[in-house]
Design a protein around this motif. Structure first.
Motif, PDB file in Angstrom:
ATOM      1  N   ALA A  83       5.607  86.768 116.245  1.00 24.88           N
ATOM      2  CA  ALA A  83       4.463  87.664 116.009  1.00 24.88           C
ATOM      3  C   ALA A  83       3.656  87.191 114.799  1.00 24.88           C
ATOM      4  CB  ALA A  83       4.952  89.095 115.798  1.00 24.88           C
ATOM      5  N   ALA A  84       4.383  86.778 113.747  1.00 28.91           N
ATOM      6  CA  ALA A  84       3.713  86.269 112.552  1.00 28.91           C
ATOM      7  C   ALA A  84       2.975  84.969 112.855  1.00 28.91           C
ATOM      8  CB  ALA A  84       4.735  86.061 111.431  1.00 28.91           C
ATOM      9  N   LYS A  85       3.609  84.120 113.634  1.00 35.65           N
ATOM     10  CA  LYS A  85       3.021  82.822 113.981  1.00 35.65           C
ATOM     11  C   LYS A  85       1.713  83.003 114.745  1.00 35.65           C
ATOM     12  CE  LYS A  85       3.735  78.296 113.925  1.00 35.65           C
ATOM     13  NZ  LYS A  85       3.891  77.543 112.669  1.00 35.65           N
ATOM     14  N   ARG A  86       1.693  83.998 115.649  1.00 42.84           N
ATOM     15  CA  ARG A  86       0.483  84.255 116.434  1.00 42.84           C
ATOM     16  C   ARG A  86      -0.698  84.668 115.553  1.00 42.84           C
ATOM     17  NH1 ARG A  86       4.039  86.749 120.202  1.00 42.84           N
ATOM     18  NH2 ARG A  86       3.548  88.787 119.298  1.00 42.84           N
ATOM     19  N   ARG A  87      -0.388  85.302 114.405  1.00 46.69           N
ATOM     20  CA  ARG A  87      -1.450  85.730 113.492  1.00 46.69           C
ATOM     21  C   ARG A  87      -1.775  84.650 112.458  1.00 46.69           C
ATOM     22  NH1 ARG A  87      -4.007  89.450 115.990  1.00 46.69           N
ATOM     23  NH2 ARG A  87      -5.099  89.898 114.020  1.00 46.69           N
ATOM     24  N   GLY A  88      -1.158  83.475 112.605  1.00 41.20           N
ATOM     25  CA  GLY A  88      -1.434  82.375 111.681  1.00 41.20           C
ATOM     26  C   GLY A  88      -0.618  82.428 110.415  1.00 41.20           C
ATOM     27  N   LEU A  89       0.487  83.168 110.446  1.00 39.51           N
ATOM     28  CA  LEU A  89       1.336  83.324 109.257  1.00 39.51           C
ATOM     29  C   LEU A  89       2.580  82.460 109.399  1.00 39.51           C
ATOM     30  CD1 LEU A  89       1.939  84.804 106.582  1.00 39.51           C
ATOM     31  CD2 LEU A  89       3.029  86.614 107.939  1.00 39.51           C
ATOM     32  N   SER A  90       2.697  81.453 108.548  1.00 37.32           N
ATOM     33  CA  SER A  90       3.866  80.577 108.550  1.00 37.32           C
ATOM     34  C   SER A  90       4.879  81.114 107.542  1.00 37.32           C
ATOM     35  CB  SER A  90       3.449  79.150 108.170  1.00 37.32           C
ATOM     36  OG  SER A  90       4.571  78.299 108.146  1.00 37.32           O
ATOM     37  N   GLU A 132      -2.492  94.329 111.530  1.00 42.04           N
ATOM     38  CA  GLU A 132      -3.217  94.537 110.270  1.00 42.04           C
ATOM     39  C   GLU A 132      -2.349  94.143 109.076  1.00 42.04           C
ATOM     40  OE1 GLU A 132      -5.794  98.036 107.995  1.00 42.04           O
ATOM     41  OE2 GLU A 132      -4.384  98.571 109.588  1.00 42.04           O
ATOM     42  N   PHE A 133      -1.072  94.513 109.129  1.00 37.96           N
ATOM     43  CA  PHE A 133      -0.152  94.152 108.047  1.00 37.96           C
ATOM     44  C   PHE A 133       0.038  92.644 107.996  1.00 37.96           C
ATOM     45  CE2 PHE A 133       4.119  93.164 106.510  1.00 37.96           C
ATOM     46  CZ  PHE A 133       4.101  93.789 105.276  1.00 37.96           C
ATOM     47  N   LEU A 134       0.200  92.014 109.158  1.00 35.86           N
ATOM     48  CA  LEU A 134       0.387  90.558 109.211  1.00 35.86           C
ATOM     49  C   LEU A 134      -0.848  89.830 108.691  1.00 35.86           C
ATOM     50  CD1 LEU A 134       2.183  90.163 112.658  1.00 35.86           C
ATOM     51  CD2 LEU A 134       3.200  89.914 110.384  1.00 35.86           C
ATOM     52  N   ASP A 135      -2.034  90.345 109.023  1.00 33.16           N
ATOM     53  CA  ASP A 135      -3.270  89.721 108.537  1.00 33.16           C
ATOM     54  C   ASP A 135      -3.358  89.797 107.014  1.00 33.16           C
ATOM     55  OD1 ASP A 135      -3.990  89.121 111.103  1.00 33.16           O
ATOM     56  OD2 ASP A 135      -5.323  90.854 111.340  1.00 33.16           O
ATOM     57  N   THR A 136      -2.888  90.914 106.465  1.00 32.29           N
ATOM     58  CA  THR A 136      -2.859  91.050 105.003  1.00 32.29           C
ATOM     59  C   THR A 136      -1.880  90.049 104.402  1.00 32.29           C
ATOM     60  OG1 THR A 136      -3.319  93.416 105.238  1.00 32.29           O
ATOM     61  CG2 THR A 136      -2.562  92.672 103.085  1.00 32.29           C
ATOM     62  N   CYS A 137      -0.747  89.835 105.059  1.00 29.63           N
ATOM     63  CA  CYS A 137       0.231  88.844 104.597  1.00 29.63           C
ATOM     64  C   CYS A 137      -0.356  87.434 104.638  1.00 29.63           C
ATOM     65  CB  CYS A 137       1.495  88.911 105.450  1.00 29.63           C
ATOM     66  SG  CYS A 137       2.485  90.392 105.187  1.00 29.63           S
ATOM     67  N   VAL A 138      -1.142  87.157 105.681  1.00 22.07           N
ATOM     68  CA  VAL A 138      -1.810  85.855 105.787  1.00 22.07           C
ATOM     69  C   VAL A 138      -2.715  85.642 104.565  1.00 22.07           C
ATOM     70  CG1 VAL A 138      -3.542  84.535 107.056  1.00 22.07           C
ATOM     71  CG2 VAL A 138      -1.735  85.724 108.300  1.00 22.07           C
ATOM     72  N   GLU A 139      -3.408  86.697 104.170  1.00 22.64           N
ATOM     73  CA  GLU A 139      -4.316  86.603 103.028  1.00 22.64           C
ATOM     74  C   GLU A 139      -3.542  86.368 101.728  1.00 22.64           C
ATOM     75  OE1 GLU A 139      -8.197  86.596 101.313  1.00 22.64           O
ATOM     76  OE2 GLU A 139      -7.379  86.319 103.319  1.00 22.64           O
ATOM     77  N   PHE A 140      -2.381  87.027 101.600  1.00 19.93           N
ATOM     78  CA  PHE A 140      -1.523  86.788 100.425  1.00 19.93           C
ATOM     79  C   PHE A 140      -1.140  85.310 100.341  1.00 19.93           C
ATOM     80  CE2 PHE A 140      -0.317  91.402 100.185  1.00 19.93           C
ATOM     81  CZ  PHE A 140      -0.586  91.576  98.837  1.00 19.93           C
ATOM     82  N   LYS A 141      -0.702  84.763 101.457  1.00 23.44           N
ATOM     83  CA  LYS A 141      -0.276  83.364 101.492  1.00 23.44           C
ATOM     84  C   LYS A 141      -1.448  82.420 101.247  1.00 23.44           C
ATOM     85  CE  LYS A 141       4.200  83.300 102.610  1.00 23.44           C
ATOM     86  NZ  LYS A 141       5.229  82.606 101.778  1.00 23.44           N
ATOM     87  N   ARG A 142      -2.627  82.802 101.714  1.00 24.02           N
ATOM     88  CA  ARG A 142      -3.807  81.959 101.500  1.00 24.02           C
ATOM     89  C   ARG A 142      -4.152  81.880 100.017  1.00 24.02           C
ATOM     90  NH1 ARG A 142      -8.846  82.124 100.327  1.00 24.02           N
ATOM     91  NH2 ARG A 142      -8.866  84.400 100.110  1.00 24.02           N
ATOM     92  N   ILE A 143      -4.035  83.001  99.332  1.00 21.57           N
ATOM     93  CA  ILE A 143      -4.343  83.048  97.903  1.00 21.57           C
ATOM     94  C   ILE A 143      -3.284  82.307  97.099  1.00 21.57           C
ATOM     95  CG2 ILE A 143      -4.608  84.587  95.914  1.00 21.57           C
ATOM     96  CD1 ILE A 143      -5.651  86.699  97.889  1.00 21.57           C
ATOM     97  N   ASP A 144      -2.019  82.518  97.462  1.00 19.83           N
ATOM     98  CA  ASP A 144      -0.915  81.882  96.735  1.00 19.83           C
ATOM     99  C   ASP A 144       0.267  81.719  97.692  1.00 19.83           C
ATOM    100  OD1 ASP A 144       1.107  81.030  95.064  1.00 19.83           O
ATOM    101  OD2 ASP A 144       0.691  82.478  93.486  1.00 19.83           O
TER     102      ASP A 144
END
Length: 222
Positions: A32-39, A57-69
């Motif tokens: 599920a995370a992988k589908r949202r672009g979250l490694s 929505e939660f996974l997308d927020t996690c993606v943004e966290f990882k993008r920042i740091d």
């Protein structure tokens, strides 16, 4: 004996079933995370299994966290969410701190946020530098001047407010002791000794989790 073997076999099969179910839930969360672009790592995927319904929505927020740091652990984000934290607000606060270029760990931000700390005040504390001056410390016919500029470490600045008057009293005692017991024939060496042995990084860390920016000791005849 046959009954014991059957019981043991049933226990083993039950354990395997639980293990497989656990592993499957981790795989589902990871996919599920992988589908949202979250490694994410295995441990992070396991943390996501705590959700009954893993929202995009939660996974997308996690993606943004990882993008920042990329060092941000999704496990910490999950723990924050499970403690009734606002994940989107946490993301906003993390962006604020990154833009302010302050030294603070994400784990500390989670604790500050759950404690309801004001982020503007926290940033101000993270950037704040303190100055402490003792113009005259007289002992054994000598006079010492002391100056220090310091800040409180980011992971502690939201919890600690330095008491400069108490710090002055403690530092004056240490310098008095050094003047009584140190080498009085070389003032420059004595000043260096005071900074390295009495008022060093270890001292400031134990005092207030302080980090030295500048520290000066000058000794003259009284």
């Amino acid at each position: 004996m046959d009954i014991l073997l059957l019981i043991l076999a049933a226990a083993v099969l039950f354990g395997l079933a639980l293990l497989l179910a656990n592993l499957w839930s981790i795989v589902v969360a990871w996919r599920a995370a992988k589908r949202r672009g979250l490694s994410i790592s295995f441990g992070e995927a396991r943390a996501l299994t705590k959700f009954f319904d893993l929202e995009d929505e939660f996974l997308d927020t996690c993606v943004e966290f990882k993008r920042i740091d990329s060092r941000v652990s999704i496990k910490d984000v999950v723990h924050h969410h499970m403690a009734d934290g606002d994940t989107k607000a946490l993301l906003t606060h993390w962006k604020q701190l990154r833009e302010a270029d302050v030294n603070i760990t994400f784990k500390s931000l989670v604790l500050y946020d759950l404690a309801g700390k004001d982020m503007d005040q926290l940033i101000a504390n993270l950037n704040r530098e303190y100055e402490l001056i003792i113009p005259e410390i007289e002992e054994s016919g000598l006079c010492a001047y002391y100056y220090c500029k310091f800040k409180v470490a980011g992971d502690s600045s939201g919890w600690i407010t330095p008491d400069l008057n108490a710090f002055k009293a403690t530092i004056e005692e240490k310098i008095n002791l050094a003047l009584l017991s140190g080498d009085l024939s070389d003032f420059e060496a004595l000043a260096k000794f005071i900074k390295e042995e009495y008022l060093n990084e270890k001292f400031w860390k134990s005092l207030c989790h302080g980090q030295i920016i500048d520290q000066q000791v000058r000794i003259t005849k009284g």
